[in-house]
Motif scaffolding. Structure first.
Motif, PDB file in Angstrom:
ATOM      1  N   ARG A  41       0.850  -1.185   0.000  1.00 35.49           N
ATOM      2  CA  ARG A  41       0.000   0.000   0.000  1.00 35.49           C
ATOM      3  C   ARG A  41       0.888   1.239   0.000  1.00 35.49           C
ATOM      4  N   ALA A  42       0.796   1.996  -1.083  1.00 40.49           N
ATOM      5  CA  ALA A  42       1.618   3.198  -1.217  1.00 40.49           C
ATOM      6  C   ALA A  42       1.121   4.295  -0.277  1.00 40.49           C
ATOM      7  N   ASP A  43       1.923   5.324  -0.126  1.00 39.78           N
ATOM      8  CA  ASP A  43       1.565   6.422   0.770  1.00 39.78           C
ATOM      9  C   ASP A  43       0.275   7.107   0.356  1.00 39.78           C
ATOM     10  N   ASP A  44      -0.039   7.055  -0.962  1.00 42.45           N
ATOM     11  CA  ASP A  44      -1.274   7.691  -1.423  1.00 42.45           C
ATOM     12  C   ASP A  44      -2.483   6.756  -1.317  1.00 42.45           C
ATOM     13  N   GLY A  45      -2.261   5.552  -0.752  1.00 47.61           N
ATOM     14  CA  GLY A  45      -3.351   4.609  -0.553  1.00 47.61           C
ATOM     15  C   GLY A  45      -3.509   3.576  -1.651  1.00 47.61           C
ATOM     16  N   ASP A  46      -2.872   3.774  -2.799  1.00 46.16           N
ATOM     17  CA  ASP A  46      -2.982   2.817  -3.900  1.00 46.16           C
ATOM     18  C   ASP A  46      -2.227   1.532  -3.565  1.00 46.16           C
ATOM     19  N   GLU A  47      -2.712   0.418  -4.120  1.00 47.14           N
ATOM     20  CA  GLU A  47      -2.005  -0.847  -3.992  1.00 47.14           C
ATOM     21  C   GLU A  47      -1.156  -1.074  -5.242  1.00 47.14           C
ATOM     22  N   ARG A  48       0.121  -1.404  -5.034  1.00 46.30           N
ATOM     23  CA  ARG A  48       1.053  -1.588  -6.146  1.00 46.30           C
ATOM     24  C   ARG A  48       1.866  -2.858  -5.936  1.00 46.30           C
ATOM     25  N   SER A  49       2.383  -3.394  -7.023  1.00 48.44           N
ATOM     26  CA  SER A  49       3.129  -4.647  -6.967  1.00 48.44           C
ATOM     27  C   SER A  49       4.473  -4.449  -6.284  1.00 48.44           C
ATOM     28  N   ALA A  50       4.749  -5.311  -5.298  1.00 46.85           N
ATOM     29  CA  ALA A  50       6.043  -5.258  -4.620  1.00 46.85           C
ATOM     30  C   ALA A  50       7.168  -5.658  -5.567  1.00 46.85           C
ATOM     31  N   LEU A  51       6.912  -6.658  -6.431  1.00 53.16           N
ATOM     32  CA  LEU A  51       7.930  -7.081  -7.386  1.00 53.16           C
ATOM     33  C   LEU A  51       8.231  -5.970  -8.380  1.00 53.16           C
TER      34      LEU A  51
ATOM     35  N   ASP B 118       1.110  -5.621   3.973  1.00 49.54           N
ATOM     36  CA  ASP B 118       0.322  -6.241   5.041  1.00 49.54           C
ATOM     37  C   ASP B 118       0.331  -5.386   6.305  1.00 49.54           C
ATOM     38  N   GLY B 119       0.344  -4.068   6.112  1.00 49.17           N
ATOM     39  CA  GLY B 119       0.288  -3.153   7.234  1.00 49.17           C
ATOM     40  C   GLY B 119       1.605  -2.921   7.940  1.00 49.17           C
ATOM     41  N   ARG B 120       2.675  -3.501   7.436  1.00 47.02           N
ATOM     42  CA  ARG B 120       3.976  -3.369   8.093  1.00 47.02           C
ATOM     43  C   ARG B 120       5.006  -2.809   7.126  1.00 47.02           C
ATOM     44  N   PRO B 121       6.049  -2.138   7.643  1.00 47.68           N
ATOM     45  CA  PRO B 121       7.159  -1.735   6.777  1.00 47.68           C
ATOM     46  C   PRO B 121       7.793  -2.981   6.158  1.00 47.68           C
ATOM     47  N   TRP B 122       8.314  -2.836   4.949  1.00 48.73           N
ATOM     48  CA  TRP B 122       8.925  -3.984   4.306  1.00 48.73           C
ATOM     49  C   TRP B 122      10.264  -3.607   3.691  1.00 48.73           C
ATOM     50  N   ARG B 123      11.139  -4.596   3.649  1.00 50.81           N
ATOM     51  CA  ARG B 123      12.487  -4.373   3.136  1.00 50.81           C
ATOM     52  C   ARG B 123      12.818  -5.392   2.054  1.00 50.81           C
ATOM     53  N   MET B 124      13.696  -4.985   1.167  1.00 45.93           N
ATOM     54  CA  MET B 124      14.171  -5.863   0.110  1.00 45.93           C
ATOM     55  C   MET B 124      15.675  -5.713  -0.026  1.00 45.93           C
ATOM     56  N   PRO B 125      16.385  -6.768  -0.479  1.00 46.29           N
ATOM     57  CA  PRO B 125      17.828  -6.615  -0.740  1.00 46.29           C
ATOM     58  C   PRO B 125      18.034  -5.665  -1.907  1.00 46.29           C
ATOM     59  N   ALA B 126      18.794  -4.603  -1.672  1.00 46.60           N
ATOM     60  CA  ALA B 126      18.925  -3.571  -2.698  1.00 46.60           C
ATOM     61  C   ALA B 126      20.366  -3.259  -3.049  1.00 46.60           C
ATOM     62  N   THR B 127      21.306  -3.618  -2.213  1.00 48.37           N
ATOM     63  CA  THR B 127      22.704  -3.300  -2.474  1.00 48.37           C
ATOM     64  C   THR B 127      23.394  -4.506  -3.076  1.00 48.37           C
ATOM     65  N   THR B 128      23.740  -4.424  -4.353  1.00 50.89           N
ATOM     66  CA  THR B 128      24.404  -5.529  -5.030  1.00 50.89           C
ATOM     67  C   THR B 128      25.913  -5.331  -5.110  1.00 50.89           C
ATOM     68  N   VAL B 129      26.381  -4.125  -4.818  1.00 52.18           N
ATOM     69  CA  VAL B 129      27.815  -3.852  -4.893  1.00 52.18           C
ATOM     70  C   VAL B 129      28.133  -2.702  -3.953  1.00 52.18           C
ATOM     71  N   SER B 130      29.310  -2.744  -3.361  1.00 55.34           N
ATOM     72  CA  SER B 130      29.766  -1.663  -2.495  1.00 55.34           C
ATOM     73  C   SER B 130      30.945  -0.964  -3.167  1.00 55.34           C
ATOM     74  N   LEU B 131      30.764   0.308  -3.494  1.00 51.40           N
ATOM     75  CA  LEU B 131      31.805   1.093  -4.157  1.00 51.40           C
ATOM     76  C   LEU B 131      32.340   2.125  -3.177  1.00 51.40           C
ATOM     77  N   SER B 132      33.632   2.053  -2.864  1.00 54.18           N
ATOM     78  CA  SER B 132      34.190   2.887  -1.806  1.00 54.18           C
ATOM     79  C   SER B 132      34.174   4.373  -2.153  1.00 54.18           C
ATOM     80  N   ARG B 133      34.252   4.718  -3.428  1.00 55.86           N
ATOM     81  CA  ARG B 133      34.342   6.132  -3.793  1.00 55.86           C
ATOM     82  C   ARG B 133      32.981   6.784  -4.024  1.00 55.86           C
ATOM     83  N   THR B 134      32.044   6.006  -4.570  1.00 49.80           N
ATOM     84  CA  THR B 134      30.777   6.638  -4.938  1.00 49.80           C
ATOM     85  C   THR B 134      29.553   5.947  -4.358  1.00 49.80           C
ATOM     86  N   GLY B 135      29.637   4.647  -4.100  1.00 46.31           N
ATOM     87  CA  GLY B 135      28.478   3.924  -3.613  1.00 46.31           C
ATOM     88  C   GLY B 135      27.456   3.673  -4.713  1.00 46.31           C
TER      89      GLY B 135
END
Length: 386
Positions: free
Chosen positions: A55-65, A343-360
């Motif tokens: 559920r987005a902040d504007d109330g709409d339901e959107r695909s998590a994928l 489902d009414g709760r905050p949700w997290r996904m793996p988002a960092t695929t690489v760590s770059l020391s200079r820029t991220g």
């Protein structure tokens, strides 16, 4: 890292296709700073209708994928077949065009990679399809199961007394997306010196490339890799019951069975019948019971951490809740809190695929609404909007 330009911030990507591999490849490039223009038909990407929904902040339901595959992008809606002039305008300022995941879609839109390359010689054009755009199987349809089977992966997946076992998730899709992302990066560097190119990625071939020993063993030894026996040495890395989950432990020349017997506090494991791999294989149930009783009050992660501190080769099977609570992954900032609630709760996904020391690698914007930026980019097809 503040104030530094991300590595791909002067690169523009046009993503055109339906499926998962193409959006994933484009998103990986967007994570590194590329300006990604996601082109959808007026009907929208089918993934927008894929559950589960948040559920987005504007109330709409959107695909998590859809959100996971499409953050760090701008959204444009047009018909690639009818709006060719608009598409050509976008491509004239782009560095990379990603097309996929189905060759039939290219035919529907009337897009030919060779003709596009002739019209845009400095453009890197990359296609992601199940079997590539040439060859007798080019127009065959496929699912991840079909691709895992066709690639040879299923020939040795699972155990000998059962039918082949499909590997989890959509390995062909994400493997192809990773391959496309790094191929595009290399091609952009070359294109700025020598001109554009056409890259033809076959998802099946991406999986076949993982068979690093299967093909050479047959070529040089005539040996055919087979699914493993139903009963194997449980101390060769197989999951063993412990507490409320599973652990793994491996015996080798540096850590004989007696070391693990002392470590878990059960000298039964050091008895002669368990000394060899063959002996443990024929007594697999007994070995599992020894670990279960010795570790029934210990959590798998605690076992893993104690064993690792002792220099033993061990592991544990992490569930989703344990991954989200993993202190190592938290310290490395692997997970991103996604927008809205699931489902009414905050949700997290793996988002960092690489760590770059200079820029991220950063998340700069949520996934776009359908056609959210059409007017902006169709009227102003210039790079540098991020």
């Amino acid at each position: 890292m503040s104030g530094r330009r991300p590595p791909l911030d002067d690169v523009r990507i046009v993503e055109l296709g339906v499926g998962l591999a193409t959006p994933f490849a484009a998103r990986l490039l967007g994570d590194l700073g590329a300006e990604v223009l996601k082109v959808e038909t007026p009907e929208g990407d089918p993934t927008r209708s894929t559950a589960p929904y948040y559920r987005a902040d504007d109330g709409d339901e959107r695909s998590a994928l859809f959100e996971y595959l499409n953050y760090n992008k701008w959204g444009i809606a047009l018909d690639p077949g009818r709006d060719r002039g608009v598409l050509d305008d976008l491509l004239s300022t782009a560095d990379v065009l990603l097309i996929g995941d189905d060759i039939a879609q290219l035919d529907t839109w009337g897009l030919d990679p060779g003709e596009l390359h002739t019209a845009h010689p400095d453009l890197v054009i990359e296609t992601l399809t199940p079997f590539g755009t040439t060859g007798p199987k080019a127009h065959w349809k496929a699912t991840d199961l079909v691709l895992q089977a066709a690639s040879g992966l299923l020939s040795f997946s699972g155990t000998a007394e059962r039918t082949p076992l499909k590997r989890g998730l959509r390995q062909s899709t994400y493997q192809a997306g990773l391959t496309a992302a790094y191929a595009a990066e290399a091609a952009v560097v070359a294109a700025r010196q020598h001109g554009g190119t056409v890259i033809d990625i076959s998802m099946a071939e991406c999986i076949t490339s993982e068979l690093v020993m299967t093909v050479p063993e047959y070529t040089f030894l005539g040996a055919v890799s087979a699914r493993r026996p139903g009963v194997v040495d449980p101390l060769s890395g197989d999951p063993l019951p412990a507490g409320d989950g599973y652990v793994s432990a491996q015996v080798n020349s540096l850590t004989p069975i007696s070391v693990f017997a002392d470590f878990i506090g059960d000298r039964r494991l050091a008895e002669p019948q368990y000394e060899t791999s063959e002996g443990r294989a024929t007594r697999a149930a007994a070995v599992g019971e020894i670990f279960r009783s010795a570790l029934e009050k210990e959590q798998p992660r605690e076992f893993f951490e104690r064993a690792s501190a002792r220099g033993l080769l061990a592991g544990f099977v992490q569930r989703a809740d344990q991954l989200l609570d993993c202190p190592h992954l938290e310290a490395r900032e692997v997970f991103r809190t996604m927008p809205g609630t699931l489902d009414g709760r905050p949700w997290r996904m793996p988002a960092t695929t690489v760590s770059l020391s200079r820029t991220g690698a950063s998340v700069r914007r949520d996934a776009p609404l359908l056609g959210e930026h059409t007017e902006e980019f169709v009227s102003r097809p210039k790079a540098g909007a991020l």
